[in-house]
Write an enzyme that holds these catalytic residues in place. Structure first.
Site, PDB file in Angstrom:
ATOM      1  N   GLY A   7      -4.693  -9.542 -13.224  1.00  0.00           N
ATOM      2  CA  GLY A   7      -3.968  -8.474 -12.809  1.00  0.00           C
ATOM      3  C   GLY A   7      -2.704  -8.856 -12.364  1.00  0.00           C
ATOM      4  O   GLY A   7      -2.468  -9.651 -11.587  1.00  0.00           O
ATOM      5  N   ASN A  86      -6.917  -3.865  -9.195  1.00  0.00           N
ATOM      6  CA  ASN A  86      -6.771  -2.801  -8.364  1.00  0.00           C
ATOM      7  C   ASN A  86      -8.373  -2.669  -7.911  1.00  0.00           C
ATOM      8  O   ASN A  86      -9.435  -2.710  -8.431  1.00  0.00           O
ATOM      9  CB  ASN A  86      -6.236  -1.719  -9.022  1.00  0.00           C
ATOM     10  CG  ASN A  86      -6.622  -1.781 -10.352  1.00  0.00           C
ATOM     11  OD1 ASN A  86      -6.694  -2.487 -10.974  1.00  0.00           O
ATOM     12  ND2 ASN A  86      -6.281  -0.175 -10.693  1.00  0.00           N
ATOM     13  N   PRO A  88      -9.396   0.262  -5.941  1.00  0.00           N
ATOM     14  CA  PRO A  88      -9.061   1.756  -5.368  1.00  0.00           C
ATOM     15  C   PRO A  88     -10.198   2.271  -4.692  1.00  0.00           C
ATOM     16  O   PRO A  88     -11.404   1.718  -4.606  1.00  0.00           O
ATOM     17  CB  PRO A  88      -8.589   2.821  -6.290  1.00  0.00           C
ATOM     18  CG  PRO A  88      -9.576   2.042  -7.731  1.00  0.00           C
ATOM     19  CD  PRO A  88      -9.591   0.452  -7.420  1.00  0.00           C
ATOM     20  N   LEU A 158       0.689 -10.024   2.235  1.00  0.00           N
ATOM     21  CA  LEU A 158       2.299  -9.849   2.031  1.00  0.00           C
ATOM     22  C   LEU A 158       2.379  -8.144   2.255  1.00  0.00           C
ATOM     23  O   LEU A 158       1.484  -7.420   2.068  1.00  0.00           O
ATOM     24  CB  LEU A 158       2.740 -10.148   0.769  1.00  0.00           C
ATOM     25  CG  LEU A 158       2.088  -9.511  -0.465  1.00  0.00           C
ATOM     26  CD1 LEU A 158       2.794  -8.143  -1.009  1.00  0.00           C
ATOM     27  CD2 LEU A 158       2.406 -10.395  -1.770  1.00  0.00           C
ATOM     28  N   CYS A 271      -2.710  -0.115   0.984  1.00  0.00           N
ATOM     29  CA  CYS A 271      -3.774  -0.747   1.382  1.00  0.00           C
ATOM     30  C   CYS A 271      -4.422  -0.194   2.834  1.00  0.00           C
ATOM     31  O   CYS A 271      -5.778   0.133   3.002  1.00  0.00           O
ATOM     32  CB  CYS A 271      -3.290  -1.986   2.087  1.00  0.00           C
ATOM     33  SG  CYS A 271      -2.923  -3.103   0.657  1.00  0.00           S
ATOM     34  N   ARG A 341       2.278   5.051  -3.670  1.00  0.00           N
ATOM     35  CA  ARG A 341       0.744   5.021  -3.249  1.00  0.00           C
ATOM     36  C   ARG A 341       0.701   5.527  -1.738  1.00  0.00           C
ATOM     37  O   ARG A 341       1.210   4.821  -1.027  1.00  0.00           O
ATOM     38  CB  ARG A 341       0.162   3.884  -3.527  1.00  0.00           C
ATOM     39  CG  ARG A 341      -0.181   3.653  -5.103  1.00  0.00           C
ATOM     40  CD  ARG A 341      -0.847   2.324  -5.469  1.00  0.00           C
ATOM     41  NE  ARG A 341       0.050   1.245  -5.091  1.00  0.00           N
ATOM     42  CZ  ARG A 341      -0.697   0.114  -5.537  1.00  0.00           C
ATOM     43  NH1 ARG A 341      -1.796  -0.161  -5.997  1.00  0.00           N
ATOM     44  NH2 ARG A 341       0.326  -0.992  -4.962  1.00  0.00           N
TER      45      ARG A 341
HETATM   46  C1  UDX Z   1       0.252  -3.701   4.551  1.00  0.00           C
HETATM   47  C2  UDX Z   1       0.133  -4.977   5.598  1.00  0.00           C
HETATM   48  O1  UDX Z   1       1.208  -4.997   6.471  1.00  0.00           O
HETATM   49  C3  UDX Z   1      -0.021  -6.256   4.831  1.00  0.00           C
HETATM   50  O2  UDX Z   1      -0.102  -7.284   5.880  1.00  0.00           O
HETATM   51  C4  UDX Z   1      -1.374  -6.135   3.905  1.00  0.00           C
HETATM   52  O3  UDX Z   1      -1.366  -7.117   2.864  1.00  0.00           O
HETATM   53  C5  UDX Z   1      -1.040  -4.784   2.888  1.00  0.00           C
HETATM   54  O4  UDX Z   1      -0.842  -3.702   3.719  1.00  0.00           O
HETATM   55  P1  UDX Z   1       2.106  -2.761   3.289  1.00  0.00           P
HETATM   56  O5  UDX Z   1       1.391  -1.417   2.958  1.00  0.00           O
HETATM   57  O6  UDX Z   1       2.695  -3.094   2.180  1.00  0.00           O
HETATM   58  O7  UDX Z   1       1.504  -3.769   3.918  1.00  0.00           O
HETATM   59  O8  UDX Z   1       3.462  -2.239   4.305  1.00  0.00           O
HETATM   60  P2  UDX Z   1       3.567  -2.056   5.769  1.00  0.00           P
HETATM   61  O9  UDX Z   1       4.915  -2.709   6.142  1.00  0.00           O
HETATM   62  O10 UDX Z   1       2.484  -2.679   6.544  1.00  0.00           O
HETATM   63  O11 UDX Z   1       3.720  -0.532   6.080  1.00  0.00           O
HETATM   64  C6  UDX Z   1       2.650   0.298   5.763  1.00  0.00           C
HETATM   65  C7  UDX Z   1       2.938   1.856   6.203  1.00  0.00           C
HETATM   66  O12 UDX Z   1       2.943   1.888   7.541  1.00  0.00           O
HETATM   67  C8  UDX Z   1       4.362   2.203   5.705  1.00  0.00           C
HETATM   68  O13 UDX Z   1       4.294   3.629   5.384  1.00  0.00           O
HETATM   69  C9  UDX Z   1       5.199   1.902   7.021  1.00  0.00           C
HETATM   70  O14 UDX Z   1       6.436   2.964   6.867  1.00  0.00           O
HETATM   71  C10 UDX Z   1       4.234   2.383   8.012  1.00  0.00           C
HETATM   72  N1  UDX Z   1       4.931   1.613   9.546  1.00  0.00           N
HETATM   73  C11 UDX Z   1       4.792   0.512   9.398  1.00  0.00           C
HETATM   74  C12 UDX Z   1       4.895   2.701  10.279  1.00  0.00           C
HETATM   75  O15 UDX Z   1       4.765   4.076  10.409  1.00  0.00           O
HETATM   76  N2  UDX Z   1       5.420   2.145  11.844  1.00  0.00           N
HETATM   77  C13 UDX Z   1       5.316   0.771  11.827  1.00  0.00           C
HETATM   78  O16 UDX Z   1       5.755   0.626  12.880  1.00  0.00           O
HETATM   79  C14 UDX Z   1       5.011   0.038  10.654  1.00  0.00           C
HETATM   80  P1  ADP Z   2      -2.343  -4.474  -6.221  1.00  0.00           P
HETATM   81  O1  ADP Z   2      -1.527  -3.553  -5.534  1.00  0.00           O
HETATM   82  O2  ADP Z   2      -3.662  -4.835  -5.764  1.00  0.00           O
HETATM   83  O3  ADP Z   2      -1.593  -5.644  -6.968  1.00  0.00           O
HETATM   84  P2  ADP Z   2      -1.996  -2.979  -8.967  1.00  0.00           P
HETATM   85  O4  ADP Z   2      -2.723  -1.719  -9.088  1.00  0.00           O
HETATM   86  O5  ADP Z   2      -0.558  -2.932  -8.608  1.00  0.00           O
HETATM   87  O6  ADP Z   2      -2.795  -3.427  -7.517  1.00  0.00           O
HETATM   88  O7  ADP Z   2      -2.443  -3.980 -10.011  1.00  0.00           O
HETATM   89  C1  ADP Z   2      -3.739  -4.524 -10.381  1.00  0.00           C
HETATM   90  C2  ADP Z   2      -3.529  -4.460 -12.096  1.00  0.00           C
HETATM   91  O8  ADP Z   2      -4.989  -5.318 -12.554  1.00  0.00           O
HETATM   92  C3  ADP Z   2      -3.026  -3.642 -12.758  1.00  0.00           C
HETATM   93  O9  ADP Z   2      -2.123  -3.830 -13.671  1.00  0.00           O
HETATM   94  C4  ADP Z   2      -4.553  -3.515 -14.113  1.00  0.00           C
HETATM   95  O10 ADP Z   2      -4.039  -3.251 -15.313  1.00  0.00           O
HETATM   96  C5  ADP Z   2      -5.038  -4.799 -13.728  1.00  0.00           C
HETATM   97  N1  ADP Z   2      -6.431  -5.000 -14.126  1.00  0.00           N
HETATM   98  C6  ADP Z   2      -7.628  -4.151 -13.885  1.00  0.00           C
HETATM   99  N2  ADP Z   2      -8.628  -4.662 -14.459  1.00  0.00           N
HETATM  100  C7  ADP Z   2      -8.205  -5.564 -15.193  1.00  0.00           C
HETATM  101  C8  ADP Z   2      -9.031  -6.526 -16.047  1.00  0.00           C
HETATM  102  N3  ADP Z   2     -10.208  -6.556 -16.294  1.00  0.00           N
HETATM  103  N4  ADP Z   2      -8.537  -7.256 -16.664  1.00  0.00           N
HETATM  104  C9  ADP Z   2      -7.258  -7.805 -16.539  1.00  0.00           C
HETATM  105  N5  ADP Z   2      -6.353  -6.899 -15.886  1.00  0.00           N
HETATM  106  C10 ADP Z   2      -7.034  -5.739 -15.176  1.00  0.00           C
END
Ligand code: UDX
Ligand code: ADP
Length: 452
Positions: A7, A86, A88, A158, A271, A341
């Site tokens: 992935g 992924n 989903p 992260l 997430c 997303r």
């Molecule tokens: C999140 C977690 O922070 C991270 O630890 C986990 O691994 C993955 O999910 P991410 O989704 O990349 O990370 O971004 P993040 O900074 O958490 O923001 C998520 C959403 O919340 C964004 O749309 C951001 O704009 C919103 N947000 C964040 C707010 O609206 N208010 C805040 O105070 C903080």
């Molecule tokens: P994340 O945000 O969790 O990293 P992404 O959708 O960006 O998720 O990435 C997941 C990746 O895993 C995609 O690029 C997808 O093509 C890959 N993937 C899914 N299934 C397989 C598989 N069986 N073998 C190799 N790669 C895969």
């Protein structure tokens, strides 16, 4: 050690680049079935935009960091295999709309069982429902023929846009594994990888299930804070309280703390929603409907906030946006990423399109094709125009909506924007990043979230 990561997405790519960068003795191969993605990782235009990522990839690619579509060979040669595919939300069958779709994880496990020859440590990197490791183990061990597998859970914390910073200097690294001698030995091998740059006291080890559940819980708590402050933002608008002032006042209480209290048009990203839905589904599965309802309300509040914002735009614009040009600045779910997303912008735009608005959208990193896909529009749809900069997007518009907090939106010449708009000119700051007073002085009818 030879490390393979299945992935090459937003998590797998940056995380493995950092491991390769910090551990030059290990060889890291990131594989993906998506050939275009792997080609991009091998080109100058990486498929993931993250500040600082380019430099790290360039420094290590071809030395101890490789991107490949040859999944089988990479698995066969590796001592340790990360699964970073992924997961989903399921869109079909039992648990549709809530449960995690584990088909990619299961395919991965079956692939590992099929091609690997010796013993392996398999690491769950993707966020998974608690007890997924049990299923992975059963798949791997059903045809083990003497090979031994250890499953570890090592969730990634992260955040996009700050991935490199977060990987370089994590608050903690979490590693869960079986509490058997073999399990503990596998945990130690992974601890040693991270210990190359992370202080040991920040590397936490737990049993497998605690690690899996901690990831869902961390995201649920973070999202809950945003929904809580967003709920208060609606009350602020009704009472002339200012949500930024309220957030600051409560955030100075050390028990509450200042982070993640920024009121917004709603959280997005791959997430938060997915993980809470997953948590809700798990609670229901384990016969805990009250716990499920509690966490589900975090999502409901987020949906409310997105629709509330769109409704406010329509009501402010004299209850009709039909045929009005509305400029949308920012489409990514947060700044410094090209990821859309679950971006709040998608929901706002859809609500406004339903009201027959004409949208002109500008985002510094999101390509037009992605916006059209997200909005479920065909290539030539007259209702939206994707623009090359903020000035073009706002020209002749009735209103400007700031939906992502890109730094460049703070630097715009708003007088110039105002002069080129229809009067009265409205500005809605969905991220509370602009100086509303200064905008009002220019002449804008400016409003933010939760401000009077
Ligand atoms: C999140 C977690 O922070 C991270 O630890 C986990 O691994 C993955 O999910 P991410 O989704 O990349 O990370 O971004 P993040 O900074 O958490 O923001 C998520 C959403 O919340 C964004 O749309 C951001 O704009 C919103 N947000 C964040 C707010 O609206 N208010 C805040 O105070 C903080
Ligand atoms: P994340 O945000 O969790 O990293 P992404 O959708 O960006 O998720 O990435 C997941 C990746 O895993 C995609 O690029 C997808 O093509 C890959 N993937 C899914 N299934 C397989 C598989 N069986 N073998 C190799 N790669 C895969």
């Amino acid at each position: 050690m030879k490390i393979c990561c299945i992935g090459a997405g937003y998590v797998g790519g940056p995380t493995m680049a950092m491991i390769a960068h910090k551990c030059e003795d290990h060889t890291v191969t990131v594989v993906d079935i998506n050939e275009a993605r792997i080609d991009a990782w091998n080109s100058v235009e990486l498929p993931v935009y993250e500040p600082g990522l380019d430099e790290i990839v360039q420094a290590n690619r071809g030395k101890n960091l490789f991107f490949s579509t040859d999944v089988d060979s990479a698995i066969r040669e590796a001592d340790m295999i990360f699964m970073s595919v992924n997961t989903p939300t399921k869109t079909y069958g039992v648990g549709a709309g809530r449960a995690a779709d584990l088909r990619y994880i299961e395919k991965c496990a079956r692939k590992i069982a099929e091609v690997c020859e010796g013993d392996k440590i398999v690491v769950e990197k993707s966020t998974l429902p608690v007890r997924t490791a049990e299923s992975i183990k059963r798949i791997l061990e059903s045809n083990a023929e003497g090979r031994k597998f250890q499953i570890l859970s090592n969730p990634e914390f992260l955040a996009e846009g700050t991935a490199i910073q977060d990987l370089q200097n994590p608050d903690r690294v979490l590693i869960g594994g079986d509490q058997t001698p073999e399990g503990k030995a596998a945990i130690q091998i992974l601890v040693d990888v991270y210990a190359a740059w992370v202080p040991e006291e920040r590397i936490l080890t737990t049993n497998l299930w605690s690690s899996e559940l901690s990831k869902l819980t961390a995201n649920a708590f973070l999202a809950q804070r945003i929904s809580s402050i967003n709920a208060i933002s609606a009350l602020c608008e009704a009472t002339e309280a200012n949500v930024d002032e309220v957030a600051h006042a409560i955030g100075t209480d050390s028990r509450i703390g200042p982070k993640f209290l920024k009121s917004s048009v709603g959280f997005g990203g791959s997430c938060f929603q997915k993980d809470i839905l997953n948590l809700v589904y798990l609670c229901e599965h384990f016969g805990l409907p009250d716990v499920a309802a509690y966490w589900n309300s975090v999502i409901e509040m987020n949906d409310y906030q997105k629709h509330r914002f769109a409704r406010k735009v329509v009501s402010t614009l004299f209850n009709t946006v039909s045929d009005k040009k509305i400029a949308v600045l920012g489409f990514a779910f947060k700044k410094d990423t090209n990821d859309t997303r679950e971006s709040a912008a998608i929901y706002i735009c859809k609500d406004l399109l339903e009201e027959q608005a004409n949208l002109s959208i500008y985002d510094p990193k999101v390509p037009e094709a992605q916006m059209l896909r997200d909005l479920e529009l065909g290539e030539k749809d007259d209702s939206i125009t994707v623009c090359g900069d903020a000035y073009e997007a706002t020209k002749d518009a009735h209103a400007v909506l700031v939906l992502t907090e890109w730094d460049e939106f703070k630097e715009l010449d708003y007088k110039k924007i105002y002069d080129a708009m229809h009067l009265p000119a409205f500005l809605f700051d969905g991220r509370n990043v602009l100086d509303l007073e200064a905008l009002r002085e220019i002449g804008f009818e400016a409003s933010g979230i939760g401000k009077g």
